[in-house]
Design an enzyme around this catalytic site. Structure first.
Site, short mmCIF file in Angstrom:
data_model
loop_
_atom_site.label_atom_id
_atom_site.label_comp_id
_atom_site.label_asym_id
_atom_site.label_seq_id
_atom_site.Cartn_x
_atom_site.Cartn_y
_atom_site.Cartn_z
N VAL A 25 -0.46 5.67 3.59
CA VAL A 25 -1.12 4.39 3.83
C VAL A 25 -1.86 4.41 5.17
O VAL A 25 -3.03 4.08 5.25
CB VAL A 25 -0.09 3.23 3.82
CG1 VAL A 25 -0.76 1.92 4.22
CG2 VAL A 25 0.55 3.11 2.45
N CYS A 268 7.01 3.12 -4.06
CA CYS A 268 6.59 1.74 -4.36
C CYS A 268 7.31 1.19 -5.59
O CYS A 268 8.23 0.40 -5.46
CB CYS A 268 5.07 1.68 -4.57
SG CYS A 268 4.12 1.88 -3.06
#
Length: 457
Positions: A25, A268
């Protein structure tokens, strides 16, 4: 300095922006921001930082060329953060052994930023958390460690990450970005800063908690939908129905969702639902649907292992002596990320059975595999004399294998035996392999009917 003035200073390069945490990220964020601002890319992993400085992208999300061209200042020295005024915290939020949220990295990153906080700064969190973490846990740490008051001295915001590792179509800049802030002024500033790099547009969430919750819902709904088709696959296996063919037929309707059965891991989808479940429990509510989805998806590893063992018996192969290869260690296709790998769960299940499978994955980060799991991967070119190959992840390099190439990886079967190929993701054409004499199976075949679906729930 108010929030709007900070935006102006960032644009004029009078102030700096810092991204704390340079993983899947943070790295693409830092590189993208560096096209518009003076950016400090900080990570505590000195080895990783050194590779970024050398132009080597270990995540594959930004690309080596982008790293060689970027003006981002990569560093593992926290003193460099004293020059920043706009902070983005993008560190991992994994689980503890009991599936409760592990906020250690977020808390440590928050304290680190607080030590270098200046009046007028903005701190934005991208790490996935349950609603309330930014304001109820991180804010007090920032205040305590900095000696400043949130509001008068600094501001906070939240913008959930939406990176899809390995996806070359949906990128950071062409995915709508949710942003939020503690007040209207902060929201405007956060929206302006992110708006400079996001081509798809900005969505302004009304509160920080809404933005935090949106991320959990995004991934929980995917987890539940995958669990649904996994459950279908388990039941269809007892009916002699191939789930892949059912889904192909279903997808002819315009509103079909198109999910397929498989292993669900990663940082996730395999984790975020537990953050919701945890927060719900603290409020006295026991999650039923989300928890059920997690139980079903976690049971798929055992489902795959039992299928493989059954197929080996059908192929007349001595299970204890079988040369078994598991293809795919990453949590998804065409990405090097091996965190929360369900392929490793499959490996461990076999080990508990007394077998010694070999893991093969040319896409996986070998150093991370060694660090996290203590395993050494077998190179694809070293695979030979296989009795059974289980394709767990549909990497492109696997999808491109021609039938003769795949066949060359196996040993010649003894009379009465068959070569076993388990295609969990349904990548190949059954007929072609069966005509070659393979015992070919997807994740949802019959002949395992003696195993009740309840065994996996």
């Amino acid at each position: 300095m108010n929030a709007i003035d900070l935006c102006s200073d960032l644009t004029a390069r009078k102030s700096k922006l810092a991204v704390v945490g340079l993983g899947y990220v943070g790295l693409p964020l830092a590189v993208q921001f560096a096209k518009h601002y003076d950016v400090i890319g900080f990570d505590t992993n000195e080895k990783k930082v050194a590779r970024y400085k050398a132009g080597v992208d270990v995540t594959g999300e930004a690309g080596d060329a982008a790293l060689k061209e970027t003006d981002c200042q990569f560093t593992a020295q926290e003193e460099a953060l004293k020059d920043a005024r706009f902070f983005v915290i993008a560190v991992p939020t994994p689980l503890n052994g009991d599936n409760t949220p592990d906020l250690t990295a977020v808390k440590e990153a928050t304290a680190l930023v607080a030590r270098h906080l200046s009046r007028g700064s903005i701190v934005v969190y991208e790490s996935t958390v349950y609603p309330g973490v930014t304001e109820d846990i991180c804010r007090p740490i920032l205040e305590r460690e900095s000696g400043f008051a949130c509001g008068p001295d600094f501001k906070i915001g939240y913008s959930p990450e939406r990176i899809n590792p390995g996806d070359r179509q949906h990128r950071l800049f062409n995915i709508v970005k949710i942003v939020s802030g503690m007040d209207g002024e902060t929201l405007d500033a956060v929206a302006d800063v992110y708006g400079s790099i996001i081509e798809a547009g900005i969505y302004r969430a009304p509160t920080i908690k809404v933005a935090e919750a949106a991320k959990l819902v995004e991934n929980s709904q995917r987890d539940i939908n995958i669990a649904l088709v996994n459950e279908f696959a388990m039941v269809f296996s007892q009916m002699g129905i191939e789930t892949k063919e059912v889904i192909k037929a279903m997808n002819t309707k315009w509103n079909a969702l198109g999910f397929y059965p498989g292993l669900v891991g990663g940082h996730c989808i395999g984790i975020d639902p537990y953050y919701f479940v945890y927060q719900a429990e603290t409020l006295g509510y026991h999650s039923q649907v989300v928890s059920a989805g997690r139980r079903i998806n976690n049971g798929m590893s055992s489902f795959v292992v039992r299928q493989v063992l059954t197929r080996l018996l059908q192929a007349k192969i001595d299970i204890c002596r079988a040369n078994l290869f598991l293809f795919g260690m990453t949590f998804k296709e065409d990405c090097p990320d091996v965190r929360n790998s369900r392929s490793y769960d499959v490996y461990e299940e076999f080990r508990k059975c007394g077998l010694s499978p070999k893991m093969v994955d040319p896409c996986a980060d070998k150093e991370e595999v060694s660090r996290l799991y203590g395993l050494e991967l077998t190179p694809l070119e070293a695979v030979h004399d296989a009795d059974c190959i289980v394709f767990l992840v549909q990497h492109e390099v696997f999808r491109k294998l021609q039938i003769d190439e795949a066949a060359s990886l196996f040993r010649r079967p003894k009379p009465g035996q068959k070569q076993v190929l388990i295609d969990v993701k349904g990548m190949f054409e059954r007929k072609a392999f069966e005509e070659k004499g393979f015992l070919y199976a997807t994740d949802d075949e019959d002949n395992i009917r003696k195993y009740n679906v309840k065994d996996f729930l």
